[in-house]
Scaffold this motif. Structure first.
Motif, short mmCIF file in Angstrom:
data_model
loop_
_atom_site.label_atom_id
_atom_site.label_comp_id
_atom_site.label_asym_id
_atom_site.label_seq_id
_atom_site.Cartn_x
_atom_site.Cartn_y
_atom_site.Cartn_z
N ASN A 1 -2.39 4.12 6.18
CA ASN A 1 -1.84 4.23 5.62
C ASN A 1 -0.22 4.27 6.07
O ASN A 1 0.03 4.64 5.78
N VAL A 2 -0.24 2.60 6.63
CA VAL A 2 0.71 2.29 7.23
C VAL A 2 0.78 1.04 6.38
O VAL A 2 0.18 -0.07 6.44
N ALA A 3 1.94 0.99 5.93
CA ALA A 3 3.04 -0.76 5.28
C ALA A 3 3.65 -2.00 6.67
O ALA A 3 4.66 -1.23 7.97
N LEU A 4 3.18 -2.74 6.35
CA LEU A 4 3.91 -3.70 6.90
C LEU A 4 5.15 -4.14 6.41
O LEU A 4 4.85 -4.85 5.49
N ILE A 5 6.77 -4.41 6.81
CA ILE A 5 7.93 -4.06 5.83
C ILE A 5 8.54 -5.59 6.53
O ILE A 5 9.80 -5.35 6.15
N GLY A 6 8.10 -6.39 7.65
CA GLY A 6 9.02 -7.06 8.82
C GLY A 6 8.74 -7.34 9.36
O GLY A 6 7.42 -7.01 10.05
N GLY A 7 9.63 -8.63 9.96
CA GLY A 7 9.35 -8.88 11.28
C GLY A 7 9.75 -10.78 11.83
O GLY A 7 10.80 -10.86 10.78
N ASP A 8 8.80 -10.99 12.70
CA ASP A 8 9.82 -12.39 13.16
C ASP A 8 8.63 -13.06 14.00
O ASP A 8 7.35 -12.49 14.30
N THR A 9 8.89 -14.11 13.87
CA THR A 9 7.57 -15.48 13.91
C THR A 9 8.27 -16.43 14.92
O THR A 9 9.32 -17.09 14.29
N ASN A 11 0.57 -1.03 0.20
CA ASN A 11 -0.09 -0.28 -0.21
C ASN A 11 0.54 1.15 0.08
O ASN A 11 0.17 2.35 -0.08
N ARG A 12 2.14 1.50 -0.21
CA ARG A 12 2.87 2.52 0.43
C ARG A 12 3.85 2.61 -1.27
O ARG A 12 5.11 1.59 -1.37
N SER A 13 4.20 3.76 -1.85
CA SER A 13 5.23 3.37 -3.09
C SER A 13 6.37 3.96 -2.19
O SER A 13 7.92 3.71 -2.69
N ASP A 14 6.92 4.08 -1.19
CA ASP A 14 7.96 3.85 -0.54
C ASP A 14 8.92 2.80 -0.15
O ASP A 14 10.03 2.86 0.98
N VAL A 15 8.23 2.10 -0.33
CA VAL A 15 8.91 0.77 0.39
C VAL A 15 8.83 0.30 -0.63
O VAL A 15 8.28 -0.37 -1.76
N VAL A 16 10.55 -0.39 -1.00
CA VAL A 16 11.72 -0.66 -1.97
C VAL A 16 11.98 -2.28 -2.14
O VAL A 16 11.52 -2.75 -2.89
N LEU A 17 11.87 -2.85 -1.04
CA LEU A 17 12.03 -4.34 -1.04
C LEU A 17 11.14 -4.44 0.14
O LEU A 17 11.49 -4.26 1.60
N ASN A 18 10.16 -5.46 0.39
CA ASN A 18 9.57 -5.76 1.28
C ASN A 18 9.32 -7.34 1.39
O ASN A 18 8.56 -7.39 0.14
N PRO A 59 2.70 7.88 10.97
CA PRO A 59 3.18 6.97 11.27
C PRO A 59 3.52 6.40 9.42
O PRO A 59 2.38 6.45 8.68
N ALA A 60 4.32 5.58 9.13
CA ALA A 60 4.32 4.69 7.96
C ALA A 60 4.71 3.96 7.87
O ALA A 60 4.03 2.91 6.91
N TRP A 61 5.86 2.76 8.72
CA TRP A 61 5.85 0.86 8.40
C TRP A 61 6.10 1.17 9.86
O TRP A 61 6.77 1.48 10.89
N VAL A 62 5.67 -0.36 9.58
CA VAL A 62 5.39 -1.20 11.03
C VAL A 62 6.28 -2.53 10.33
O VAL A 62 5.93 -2.99 9.22
N GLN A 118 12.80 13.50 9.27
CA GLN A 118 13.63 12.43 9.36
C GLN A 118 12.22 11.77 9.78
O GLN A 118 11.15 11.46 10.12
N LEU A 119 12.90 10.69 10.79
CA LEU A 119 12.16 9.52 10.97
C LEU A 119 12.41 9.11 12.68
O LEU A 119 12.84 9.47 13.67
N ALA A 120 11.30 9.52 13.33
CA ALA A 120 10.55 9.27 14.52
C ALA A 120 10.30 7.36 14.78
O ALA A 120 10.27 6.93 13.85
N VAL A 121 11.05 6.78 15.62
CA VAL A 121 11.22 5.44 15.70
C VAL A 121 11.13 5.14 17.47
O VAL A 121 11.14 5.27 17.81
N THR A 122 9.73 3.63 16.82
CA THR A 122 9.64 3.45 18.30
C THR A 122 9.27 1.74 18.53
O THR A 122 9.16 1.19 17.62
#
Ligand code: ADP
Ligand code: MG
Length: 323
Positions: free
Chosen positions: A114-122, A18-25, A82-85, A40-44
């Protein structure tokens, strides 16, 4: 787990497109994203552990909702968009229905925001959800805990104390329709992102109320080297909370439930007196309630007056892990 982690990732946690700023996902060792120019990026990161941050019987949908909301609320407190999680999830078992409900609700919220899921761990273990959320701050503007100034007015959004009562209802199995809004507030806090972003124009000090107003405002006061005087009667109490005090507390307000318990996820912020009318205008436009509850003082104490104008103290501290 009988099903492999890769089956779970593919079926339930496929990357968003859903977001064009995600280059590789999805699928590689890292995601690659492009931050906007001049930002700047705010990260939490916030973790929700079953039995600690939500009652074990909480539904999959509510857990998805809350785990995102608490992270978005941290971004709101800085004024970030918010942009990516990414999502690190630990599951006790592969429960297809649970995963289906959780992931659908998770993605619905992400699409709405309008936030993209860009990765994680399971991983396999006791149920726990950790989200890493990243947002944008434009032109070096943010709201920080250290920016309160003597004479500023202290505001809080919405109402406080509902989630604390919601937790009591769940723990004590109280069945009262008039209190159902409190349980909703516990399970589905609403991060104040839109309001926070518009506050940035004239506000540079905010915090989200996650551990109780006094504990969180206390962080602001120590970072800003000042104190505050609060008129607790200015805090908005929801109808459900008023019903609770009337019917379950012999019509007496329990201030500690309102200011010293967690899970409100409202925004507490300070603005110069000259900007007070702008706060109300903004809130009005967005249909959000805000209350001016006090003032920042040079005296480094946090003084609270109750509804009879008497000073109150002896509140329990906000929620502290390991204590
Ligand atoms: P690695 O072993 O390189 O850390 P993983 O096997 O943990 O990679 O994950 C494989 C891919 O799946 C990665 O791109 C990771 O970001 C993604 N992923 C794993 N778990 C989740 C999840 N719960 N939600 C979204 N993406 C996930
Ligand atoms: Mg991994």
């Amino acid at each position: 787990m009988a099903t492999s982690e890769f089956d779970i990732i593919k079926k339930y946690f496929s990357p968003s497109n859903n977001r064009s700023d995600v280059v590789l996902n999805g699928g590689d060792d890292c995601a690659i994203v492009t931050p906007p120019k001049n930002s700047q990026l705010a990260v939490t990161t916030d973790t929700l552990v079953s039995g600690v941050h939500f009652p074990p019987e909480t539904s999959a949908c509510d857990i998805a909702y809350k785990s995102l909301a608490v992270n978005f609320s941290d971004l709101a407190a800085m004024g970030a968009t918010p942009a990516w999680v990414s999502l690190a999830i630990t599951l006790p078992e592969v429960d297809a229905q649970w995963l289906d409900e959780f992931s659908k609700q998770f993605k619905t919220i992400l699409d709405e925001m309008n936030v993209a899921l860009i990765g994680g761990d399971t991983t396999n273990g006791p149920l726990s959800i950790t989200i890493n959320a990243i947002g944008f701050l434009q032109d070096g503007k943010s709201m920080q805990r250290s920016a309160a100034k003597v004479g500023d007015k202290v505001f809080v959004t919405g109402s406080l104390g509902d989630a604390a009562v919601g937790l009591r209802c769940v723990q004590n199995k109280v069945n009262d329709d008039a209190l159902s809004d409190c349980i909703t507030r516990l399970n589905r806090p609403e991060a104040r992102n839109e309001f926070a972003q518009s506050l940035l124009d004239f506000c540079d000090c905010a915090i989200d109320v996650s551990d109780g107003l006094l504990a969180d405002l206390g962080h602001v006061l120590s970072a800003s080297h000042c104190g505050a005087r609060l008129d607790l009667s200015k805090i908005h109490l929801s109808d459900a909370l008023q019903h609770y005090f009337k019917c379950y507390c012999e019509n007496k307000i329990d201030w500690s439930l309102i200011v010293a318990h967690g899970d409100d996820y409202e925004l507490c912020f300070t603005v110069a007196e000259t900007d007070v009318s702008r706060v109300y205008e903004l809130a009005d436009k967005q249909g959000l309630r805000v209350s001016c509850i006090g003032e920042i003082t040079k005296n480094k104490a946090l003084v609270c007056m109750d509804e009879r104008g008497q000073e109150v103290d002896g509140f329990a501290e906000g929620y502290l892990h390991f204590s």
